[in-house]
Design a protein around this motif. Sequence first.
Motif, PDB file in Angstrom:
ATOM      1  N   TYR A 112      13.213   8.895   5.388  1.00 41.86           N
ATOM      2  CA  TYR A 112      13.187   8.187   6.541  1.00 41.86           C
ATOM      3  C   TYR A 112      11.841   8.292   7.362  1.00 41.86           C
ATOM      4  O   TYR A 112      11.279   7.336   7.599  1.00 41.86           O
ATOM      5  N   ALA A 113      11.612   9.598   7.507  1.00 40.31           N
ATOM      6  CA  ALA A 113      10.250  10.079   8.030  1.00 40.31           C
ATOM      7  C   ALA A 113       9.085   9.488   7.163  1.00 40.31           C
ATOM      8  O   ALA A 113       8.073   9.049   7.768  1.00 40.31           O
ATOM      9  N   ALA A 114       9.227   9.403   5.963  1.00 42.69           N
ATOM     10  CA  ALA A 114       8.071   8.837   5.165  1.00 42.69           C
ATOM     11  C   ALA A 114       7.931   7.489   5.330  1.00 42.69           C
ATOM     12  O   ALA A 114       6.881   6.945   4.987  1.00 42.69           O
ATOM     13  N   GLY A 134      10.438  17.271   3.651  1.00 45.85           N
ATOM     14  CA  GLY A 134      11.317  16.191   2.723  1.00 45.85           C
ATOM     15  C   GLY A 134      11.037  16.404   1.170  1.00 45.85           C
ATOM     16  O   GLY A 134      11.539  16.440   0.227  1.00 45.85           O
ATOM     17  N   VAL A 192       4.143  10.279   0.328  1.00 44.55           N
ATOM     18  CA  VAL A 192       3.953  11.420   1.102  1.00 44.55           C
ATOM     19  C   VAL A 192       3.635  12.880   0.555  1.00 44.55           C
ATOM     20  O   VAL A 192       3.629  14.080   1.035  1.00 44.55           O
ATOM     21  N   LEU A 237       8.184   5.787   8.207  1.00 38.79           N
ATOM     22  CA  LEU A 237       7.416   5.266   9.600  1.00 38.79           C
ATOM     23  C   LEU A 237       6.223   4.806   9.819  1.00 38.79           C
ATOM     24  O   LEU A 237       5.943   3.832  10.489  1.00 38.79           O
ATOM     25  N   LEU A 238       5.217   5.279   8.993  1.00 38.96           N
ATOM     26  CA  LEU A 238       3.984   4.837   9.239  1.00 38.96           C
ATOM     27  C   LEU A 238       3.866   3.383   8.748  1.00 38.96           C
ATOM     28  O   LEU A 238       3.028   2.478   9.259  1.00 38.96           O
ATOM     29  N   ASP A 291       0.902  -1.435   0.031  1.00 36.75           N
ATOM     30  CA  ASP A 291      -0.127  -0.013  -0.066  1.00 36.75           C
ATOM     31  C   ASP A 291       0.770   1.266  -0.069  1.00 36.75           C
ATOM     32  O   ASP A 291       1.077   1.754  -1.004  1.00 36.75           O
ATOM     33  N   PHE A 292       1.664   1.285   1.188  1.00 40.39           N
ATOM     34  CA  PHE A 292       2.633   2.467   1.212  1.00 40.39           C
ATOM     35  C   PHE A 292       3.789   2.395   0.264  1.00 40.39           C
ATOM     36  O   PHE A 292       4.191   1.292  -0.077  1.00 40.39           O
ATOM     37  N   VAL A 293       4.266   3.494  -0.172  1.00 42.33           N
ATOM     38  CA  VAL A 293       5.678   3.314  -1.341  1.00 42.33           C
ATOM     39  C   VAL A 293       6.639   4.045  -0.609  1.00 42.33           C
ATOM     40  O   VAL A 293       6.389   5.276  -0.234  1.00 42.33           O
ATOM     41  N   GLY A 347       7.551   1.739  -6.823  1.00 37.33           N
ATOM     42  CA  GLY A 347       6.506   2.699  -6.691  1.00 37.33           C
ATOM     43  C   GLY A 347       5.870   2.783  -8.079  1.00 37.33           C
ATOM     44  O   GLY A 347       4.624   3.108  -7.778  1.00 37.33           O
ATOM     45  N   GLN A 383       4.536  -1.673  -7.836  1.00 36.62           N
ATOM     46  CA  GLN A 383       4.301  -2.151  -6.864  1.00 36.62           C
ATOM     47  C   GLN A 383       4.516  -3.652  -6.716  1.00 36.62           C
ATOM     48  O   GLN A 383       3.532  -4.341  -6.079  1.00 36.62           O
ATOM     49  N   LYS A 414       5.342   1.226  11.243  1.00 37.05           N
ATOM     50  CA  LYS A 414       4.186   1.224  12.415  1.00 37.05           C
ATOM     51  C   LYS A 414       3.246   0.031  12.188  1.00 37.05           C
ATOM     52  O   LYS A 414       2.676  -0.651  13.047  1.00 37.05           O
ATOM     53  N   SER A 418      15.588  -0.128   6.552  1.00 33.24           N
ATOM     54  CA  SER A 418      16.865   0.959   6.249  1.00 33.24           C
ATOM     55  C   SER A 418      18.080  -0.389   5.803  1.00 33.24           C
ATOM     56  O   SER A 418      19.233  -0.026   6.087  1.00 33.24           O
ATOM     57  N   HIS A 426      18.134  14.527  11.272  1.00 28.58           N
ATOM     58  CA  HIS A 426      18.529  13.353  10.414  1.00 28.58           C
ATOM     59  C   HIS A 426      17.370  12.623   9.673  1.00 28.58           C
ATOM     60  O   HIS A 426      17.890  11.955   8.775  1.00 28.58           O
ATOM     61  N   TYR A 427      16.179  12.464  10.441  1.00 24.97           N
ATOM     62  CA  TYR A 427      15.256  11.411   9.737  1.00 24.97           C
ATOM     63  C   TYR A 427      14.183  12.363   9.374  1.00 24.97           C
ATOM     64  O   TYR A 427      12.865  11.463   8.793  1.00 24.97           O
ATOM     65  N   GLY A 428      14.138  13.442   9.450  1.00 23.83           N
ATOM     66  CA  GLY A 428      13.046  14.449   8.774  1.00 23.83           C
ATOM     67  C   GLY A 428      11.709  14.356   9.104  1.00 23.83           C
ATOM     68  O   GLY A 428      10.846  14.710   8.365  1.00 23.83           O
ATOM     69  N   GLN A 429      11.277  13.881  10.296  1.00 22.77           N
ATOM     70  CA  GLN A 429       9.960  14.277  11.110  1.00 22.77           C
ATOM     71  C   GLN A 429       9.755  15.684  11.075  1.00 22.77           C
ATOM     72  O   GLN A 429       9.982  16.215  12.195  1.00 22.77           O
ATOM     73  N   ARG A 454       1.398   7.815  -5.530  1.00 21.84           N
ATOM     74  CA  ARG A 454       0.559   7.232  -4.563  1.00 21.84           C
ATOM     75  C   ARG A 454       1.076   6.260  -3.701  1.00 21.84           C
ATOM     76  O   ARG A 454       1.913   5.686  -3.876  1.00 21.84           O
ATOM     77  N   GLY A 455       0.779   6.451  -2.439  1.00 23.03           N
ATOM     78  CA  GLY A 455       1.508   5.545  -1.297  1.00 23.03           C
ATOM     79  C   GLY A 455       2.433   6.289  -0.507  1.00 23.03           C
ATOM     80  O   GLY A 455       2.984   5.743   0.325  1.00 23.03           O
ATOM     81  N   LEU A 500       3.161  11.264   9.170  1.00 23.03           N
ATOM     82  CA  LEU A 500       4.512  11.029   9.350  1.00 23.03           C
ATOM     83  C   LEU A 500       4.634  10.389  10.866  1.00 23.03           C
ATOM     84  O   LEU A 500       5.800  10.504  11.408  1.00 23.03           O
ATOM     85  N   SER A 501       3.561   9.902  11.471  1.00 24.39           N
ATOM     86  CA  SER A 501       3.731   9.152  12.583  1.00 24.39           C
ATOM     87  C   SER A 501       4.321  10.015  13.907  1.00 24.39           C
ATOM     88  O   SER A 501       4.651   9.909  14.681  1.00 24.39           O
ATOM     89  N   SER A 528      17.167  13.153   4.704  1.00 24.92           N
ATOM     90  CA  SER A 528      16.079  12.831   5.862  1.00 24.92           C
ATOM     91  C   SER A 528      14.893  12.515   5.719  1.00 24.92           C
ATOM     92  O   SER A 528      14.279  11.581   6.190  1.00 24.92           O
ATOM     93  N   GLY A 529      14.409  12.989   4.762  1.00 22.01           N
ATOM     94  CA  GLY A 529      12.817  12.764   4.265  1.00 22.01           C
ATOM     95  C   GLY A 529      12.401  11.273   3.860  1.00 22.01           C
ATOM     96  O   GLY A 529      11.300  11.239   4.424  1.00 22.01           O
TER      97      GLY A 529
END
Lengths: 354, 354
Positions: free
Chosen positions: A200-202, B198, B191, A204-205, A182-184, A223, A226, A208, A234, B64-67, B188-189, B101-102, A197-198
């Motif tokens: 890694y934040a992208a 990011g 951010v 996280l969901l 689902d997520f990419v 992407g 799929q 989870k 990572s 570092h991780y872009g949140q 899609r999928g 971004l959790s 950096s971006g």
Amino acid sequence: MGQTLQIERANHLKEKPDVSTVKFGTVFTDYMFTNRYTPEYGWSEPSIIPYQNLVLSPSCQAIHYGQSVFEGLKAYKSGEDVLLFRPDENFKRMNQSLSRLSMPEINEENALEALYELLKVERDWVPDGPGQSLYVRPFVFADEPFLGVRPSETYQFNIILSPVASYYGGQADPTSIYVEDDFVRSVRGGVGSAKVSGNYAASLLAQKKANELGYEQVLWLDGVDQKYVEEVGSMNIFFVRDGELVTPKLNGSILPGITRKSIIELAKYKGYTVREEKIHIDDLANDLHSGRITEVFGAGTAVVISPVGKLNIHGVDHIVNENQVGPISQELYDNLTDIQYGRAEDPFGWVVRI
Amino acid sequence: MGQTLQIERANHLKEKPDVSTVKFGTVFTDYMFTNRYTPEYGWSEPSIIPYQNLVLSPSCQAIHYGQSVFEGLKAYKSGEDVLLFRPDENFKRMNQSLSRLSMPEINEENALEALYELLKVERDWVPDGPGQSLYVRPFVFADEPFLGVRPSETYQFNIILSPVASYYGGQADPTSIYVEDDFVRSVRGGVGSAKVSGNYAASLLAQKKANELGYEQVLWLDGVDQKYVEEVGSMNIFFVRDGELVTPKLNGSILPGITRKSIIELAKYKGYTVREEKIHIDDLANDLHSGRITEVFGAGTAVVISPVGKLNIHGVDHIVNENQVGPISQELYDNLTDIQYGRAEDPFGWVVRI
């Protein structure tokens, strides 16, 4: 850079912790390297200074618009020496990341020299227990105080150091993976192959979601369709199929891991056939089901090699090698870490001894 | 939040600049709002404090991780009053970005109240010259000192204010656009529909390429097929086709602009037909060539409406409306800014008067 490296001494040194009880990435040493980029002088203020907070404008570009890249490598203790593993590769990749985000590149040789000097100053911080190392984190970020979508005019390049045990807190059990459809994480034409950096934040969901479903890591698919295997959390991913090593071919959205590259070179040197392929997730499922694939592992600096014991593909759990570490995974892990710690010969010239 | 808003007074106030000569996003007011999130207490330290630097660990998660997410809106002077345009929409979208971004969501009502209080304190900073406003930048970022890929445990929510003239420094000429078919902004999928730091860093290289080719902005295509129109630089895009308003349908990778939404509602109210469609780049080229499309404009908070005079599609330049601002673009711009500045009735209840 090009200027002389300045060293500012700290008044007090910290007490060194028992690394075996330290959480990964939470303790830092007494000193850090820092350099500053301005349009007039370029990278011109290299210095080793006491580890200290960053003082940034609330409109700092990196926080609002994300111009921030990093690297990760490890320094190992070998007798009285400190060893680094392929540090030139990290600064080379850092420049690729910088370029992708329209940030000014660094001088790789000067960066290496600065890192060596920093490690000489912090030599006593490199732990010597089994599996322990000093994690090295170079990072560059934009610090111009400015709101607006354009590249920053000023930047900071810092290197910080953190003594670490193993990434997973010593747990060596094979990990479990949820294949995310689902997520990419990234797509060709994007920034997935840069260490920014971006990215890694992208991620996280999805991480989870995998955790909530009972899995430790995410396996990302490409992407566009799929359908093609890219990377895990990572780490890069490897499969042992018919006794050969197989890993996804770099395609512009996969991070070009230095551990990945080293495993490919090491395995070839040891006589294994290594294939870099476009791997369809349905083929992966079939090959796991039929037993053609006998081992799966992730590869990255923090973990080195992380065996995978279970993969969930489209709702079906595939158990790998009875959830045990496989012989080829173990062999490559042993060989690679023996080189990194200076316990074995280094036929590749990978190790830098300080 | 939920705690009482504290106000700490500044010892010195800055001299207010001549806003007509100020560069966008470079001057900030005397105060900022700040709040802090901890796992124990949530968002529990709301305060208005003198504008000041952030003091962050070198291992700060956001770097570092872009949140890191942000919003942008404007406050306008109307006589003695300060007006805000749909600020509830900004905090609603901020929560969507935070969730993606959790990161922990904020209380939207408390955030609105905090913004109103901040604007009361900074009332004299809202400029009243033509086209001028006080740009409002709420942002949330992760500040835990920790290296490792997982959500931060602590966060900061800040609001800073910057008096601005128009985004393009007063230049009202139609902009030129290069349709990018190599780099991809989002898929899609991913951010792309969240306002996260990011996304902006990732867009800079394509922006540079467009500039080098002689165009001011990038028009992004979708990440899967690279054939469908998504958005322009940091704006949404609209076309006037057969006298109707057409804009790409939100698809999960396009930012859901508040100006976009307002233009759709305003145009419908004025009797225009508005279509949200999947727009193929070849259809766009044909409709520009045939003259079916008579106007093109970008829409975003910073620019409000930015007319487009030229689009380069697959190497071919298409001139729109003889590179002049079109009548419908002008009409919607006038109507919208009249509502924003309190010069016209607001039948939608969009404006908040402080």
